[in-house]
Motif scaffolding. Structure first.
Motif, PDB file in Angstrom:
ATOM      1  N   GLY A 284     -17.522 -14.159  30.281  1.00 42.87           N
ATOM      2  CA  GLY A 284     -16.438 -14.610  28.774  1.00 42.87           C
ATOM      3  C   GLY A 284     -17.110 -15.756  28.413  1.00 42.87           C
ATOM      4  N   GLY A 285     -18.026 -16.489  28.126  1.00 43.98           N
ATOM      5  CA  GLY A 285     -19.069 -17.707  27.307  1.00 43.98           C
ATOM      6  C   GLY A 285     -19.412 -17.625  26.106  1.00 43.98           C
ATOM      7  N   GLY A 286     -19.251 -16.068  26.060  1.00 41.94           N
ATOM      8  CA  GLY A 286     -20.558 -15.777  24.476  1.00 41.94           C
ATOM      9  C   GLY A 286     -21.956 -15.858  24.625  1.00 41.94           C
ATOM     10  N   ARG A 287     -23.141 -15.203  23.933  1.00 39.95           N
ATOM     11  CA  ARG A 287     -24.194 -15.289  24.194  1.00 39.95           C
ATOM     12  C   ARG A 287     -24.945 -16.583  23.017  1.00 39.95           C
ATOM     13  N   GLN A 288     -23.753 -16.763  22.321  1.00 38.04           N
ATOM     14  CA  GLN A 288     -25.004 -17.846  21.238  1.00 38.04           C
ATOM     15  C   GLN A 288     -23.653 -19.125  21.496  1.00 38.04           C
ATOM     16  N   GLY A 289     -23.838 -20.264  21.070  1.00 40.86           N
ATOM     17  CA  GLY A 289     -22.888 -21.487  20.940  1.00 40.86           C
ATOM     18  C   GLY A 289     -21.793 -21.405  19.480  1.00 40.86           C
ATOM     19  N   PRO A 290     -20.909 -22.097  19.917  1.00 41.54           N
ATOM     20  CA  PRO A 290     -20.159 -22.055  18.618  1.00 41.54           C
ATOM     21  C   PRO A 290     -20.987 -22.445  16.847  1.00 41.54           C
ATOM     22  N   LEU A 291     -19.900 -21.631  16.526  1.00 41.31           N
ATOM     23  CA  LEU A 291     -20.844 -21.594  14.788  1.00 41.31           C
ATOM     24  C   LEU A 291     -20.082 -22.019  13.448  1.00 41.31           C
ATOM     25  N   VAL A 292     -20.313 -22.507  13.105  1.00 39.01           N
ATOM     26  CA  VAL A 292     -19.275 -23.475  12.728  1.00 39.01           C
ATOM     27  C   VAL A 292     -19.425 -23.126  10.527  1.00 39.01           C
TER      28      VAL A 292
ATOM     29  N   GLY B 110      -4.494 -11.098  19.658  1.00 38.47           N
ATOM     30  CA  GLY B 110      -5.434 -10.709  20.579  1.00 38.47           C
ATOM     31  C   GLY B 110      -5.320 -11.187  21.644  1.00 38.47           C
ATOM     32  N   ASP B 111      -6.826 -12.326  22.453  1.00 37.64           N
ATOM     33  CA  ASP B 111      -6.403 -12.723  23.309  1.00 37.64           C
ATOM     34  C   ASP B 111      -5.474 -14.363  23.706  1.00 37.64           C
ATOM     35  N   TRP B 112      -4.449 -14.038  24.228  1.00 44.43           N
ATOM     36  CA  TRP B 112      -3.581 -15.192  24.157  1.00 44.43           C
ATOM     37  C   TRP B 112      -3.988 -16.260  25.162  1.00 44.43           C
ATOM     38  N   ARG B 113      -4.326 -16.675  25.938  1.00 46.71           N
ATOM     39  CA  ARG B 113      -4.961 -17.324  27.177  1.00 46.71           C
ATOM     40  C   ARG B 113      -6.117 -17.904  26.606  1.00 46.71           C
ATOM     41  N   SER B 114      -5.731 -19.597  27.369  1.00 44.10           N
ATOM     42  CA  SER B 114      -7.245 -20.187  27.026  1.00 44.10           C
ATOM     43  C   SER B 114      -9.185 -20.366  26.444  1.00 44.10           C
ATOM     44  N   MET B 115      -9.316 -20.718  26.551  1.00 42.98           N
ATOM     45  CA  MET B 115     -10.974 -20.357  26.086  1.00 42.98           C
ATOM     46  C   MET B 115     -11.064 -20.044  27.584  1.00 42.98           C
ATOM     47  N   SER B 116     -11.095 -21.096  28.623  1.00 48.00           N
ATOM     48  CA  SER B 116     -11.501 -20.921  29.799  1.00 48.00           C
ATOM     49  C   SER B 116     -11.075 -18.869  31.067  1.00 48.00           C
ATOM     50  N   GLY B 117      -9.841 -18.964  30.525  1.00 44.77           N
ATOM     51  CA  GLY B 117      -9.602 -16.990  30.281  1.00 44.77           C
ATOM     52  C   GLY B 117      -8.246 -17.635  31.582  1.00 44.77           C
ATOM     53  N   LYS B 118      -8.028 -18.420  31.476  1.00 38.88           N
ATOM     54  CA  LYS B 118      -6.326 -18.553  32.057  1.00 38.88           C
ATOM     55  C   LYS B 118      -5.473 -19.092  31.657  1.00 38.88           C
TER      56      LYS B 118
END
Length: 516
Positions: free
Chosen positions: A223-231, A508-516
């Motif tokens: 659930g954390g992605g395989r790469q870091g955030p990209l802007v 799509g997914d409504w939960r927090s970025m931690s999945g909660k």
């Protein structure tokens, strides 16, 4: 994927890119040569898709079947319901004349909770409702309009008033629209008490109720992605041109996706600089931990296609959507009226871009010169975006104009960037339904990410920011009002008008970025 599978997907991506370039008029040669190349590439894409599908049988076998019970189990237990809006044509089997067997299109809705039987309600004639949608959209697009709440109330009476009787105390709605209803922000409708729905409901958009099943799987392997955030922001649209500046140009007078010109579709399009997005990128780079920020010449199509499951993908640039062409006289030049832009097309060009995924997309570095790095043309169509590797990406934010719209197909949702990003594997998407204001967007995005960092859910974080804008009147989110940029609709904004806060929707997914 093993190396052989990756090579197959790379070939498919390359074939789709080549087809997009031909369909949008980016290749030379006459019309006959382009048609021949289009047919060749279309056949190659279809062949590769069939091969990918055949090799994916193991994945399909492990996929969870779509049943009513399984969908119900994916709905949160308390205070939530799935609402599916459906366009249909009533059928009368007793009518003998084939052409009159189907009646005029209508809308209906059904409500599904975790427990109990589905409930449904008839909403009415689709043509009448669609006229109301179009009238309300015109009011929403004008921040000076004074009848926006009146039109919102009239549409709410038809769409949501019958549903409220079925929803009862439900406050979280998973909403799957159909037809023209894909093009409106339901949170900006107004109920019997004069309140915007965003004040009483939390709305998460879905392409279909079956999305809830997809969101239950952990495609990202943790659930954390395989790469870091990209802007990616403030692309240099003239990058790569001989003698052209590689940095941001002089601020123009266009808003995002306001005006592009090209023939036959986007060839020769001119996109103006968006220096306002530079500040947006800088602000987000300091908020999003570990974010990689690409601007100017680095904000390219080739760089975007190289991503591999970034945890967050934020792109601030021009978005575009081209509707289908209508027949016209041979040799006549004409202007296509699109949402927020005009496209100059010569009548001698008869190759229509029929695939809706090829008529919407994003402009990136080098788009004005057809040079996007590594052989790309600088324009990422939705057709190409569907082949991005976004499995494991928690959130995609398109801070651009009309990225959430596309061709409306009854029963099949919206074809465009919204659907493409779901196909690419992203868990959730935030995108706009109309031309947005730079200053208001920058403030909204900064406030949204701050709330995500604090652990708020993806739907609730956006709703909280919108409520803050709605209640703040002439104040910007988190601070005093500012003069709008040169691309904005006015001088000092009163951001309580839904033009400013209702454009962006979360899907799509409504939960927090931690999945909660």
């Amino acid at each position: 994927l093993d190396p052989q599978d990756r090579a197959l997907l790379d070939r498919l991506s390359a074939a789709r890119t080549a087809l997009a370039r031909v369909m949008l008029g980016g290749e030379g040669g006459g019309a006959a040569a382009r048609r021949a190349e289009r047919d060749r590439l279309s056949a190659e894409v279809e062949r590769l898709e069939e091969e990918v599908s055949a090799r994916s049988s193991e994945f399909r076998g492990a996929s969870r079947p779509v049943t009513l019970k399984n969908v119900q189990e994916a709905i949160p237990a308390t205070g939530a319901a799935l609402v599916e809006l459906v366009a249909y044509r009533p059928y009368d089997p007793k009518v003998t004349a084939r052409q009159t067997r189907f009646g005029a299109a209508r809308y209906a809705a059904y409500v599904l909770r975790r427990e109990g039987e589905p409930l449904w309600v008839e909403l009415g004639d689709a043509e009448t409702i669609d006229r109301g949608v179009e009238a309300w959209r015109r009011a929403l697009l004008n921040p000076a309009s004074r009848d926006v709440k009146e039109r919102a109330r009239a549409l709410d009476e038809v769409l949501m008033s019958p549903l409220r009787k079925l929803l009862g105390q439900t406050r979280h709605i998973f909403l799957s629209p159909d037809g023209a209803l894909n093009l409106i922000p339901f949170g900006a409708l107004v109920d019997e008490g004069g309140k915007y729905l965003v004040e009483n409901y939390s709305i998460t958009y879905l392409t279909s109720g079956r999305d809830l099943l997809r969101l239950q799987s952990d495609a990202g392997g943790g659930g954390g992605g395989r790469q870091g955030p990209l802007v990616m922001a403030n692309p240099s649209f003239d990058a790569g041109a001989p003698g052209a500046p590689s940095g941001p140009g002089t601020p123009g007078t266009m808003t995002r996706a306001e005006s592009i010109a090209g023939s036959p579709a986007l060839a020769g399009a001119i996109f103006s600089p968006l220096p306002g997005t530079k500040g947006e990128a800088a602000a987000l780079g300091s908020i999003i931990q570990g974010a990689r920020v690409l601007t100017e010449g680095q904000a390219s199509e080739s760089a975007l296609k190289q991503v591999s499951g970034p945890s967050i993908l934020h792109v601030a640039t021009h978005g575009f959507f081209l509707p289908g062409r209508k027949p016209d006289g041979a040799g006549e030049a004409r202007t296509l009226e699109t949402r927020g832009m005009g496209v100059r097309v010569t009548g001698s060009e008869k190759t229509a871009v029929e695939n809706p995924l090829l008529r919407s997309g994003l402009a990136l570095a080098g788009a004005n010169r057809g040079r996007g790095g590594a052989g790309e043309d600088g324009v990422l169509t939705a057709y190409e975006a569907a082949a991005l590797d976004l499995w494991g990406t928690r959130l995609v934010v398109l801070s651009a104009c009309e990225t959430g719209v596309g061709d409306v197909r009854s029963g099949e949702g919206v074809y465009g960037l919204r659907r493409a990003l779901v196909l690419a594997g992203s868990e959730s998407q935030v995108m706009s339904l109309w031309q947005v204001d730079d200053a208001a967007t920058r403030d909204l995005m900064v406030a949204y990410y701050k709330r995500l960092e604090a652990g708020e859910g993806r739907t609730e974080a956006l709703r909280a920011v919108q409520l803050e804008m709605l209640g703040g009147g002439s104040k910007a989110v988190g601070g005093p009002s500012r003069a709008l940029s040169s691309r904005g609709p006015g001088a000092t904004a009163n951001r309580s008008h839904p033009f400013f806060w209702a454009s962006f929707i979360q899907s799509g997914d409504w939960r927090s970025m931690s999945g909660k």
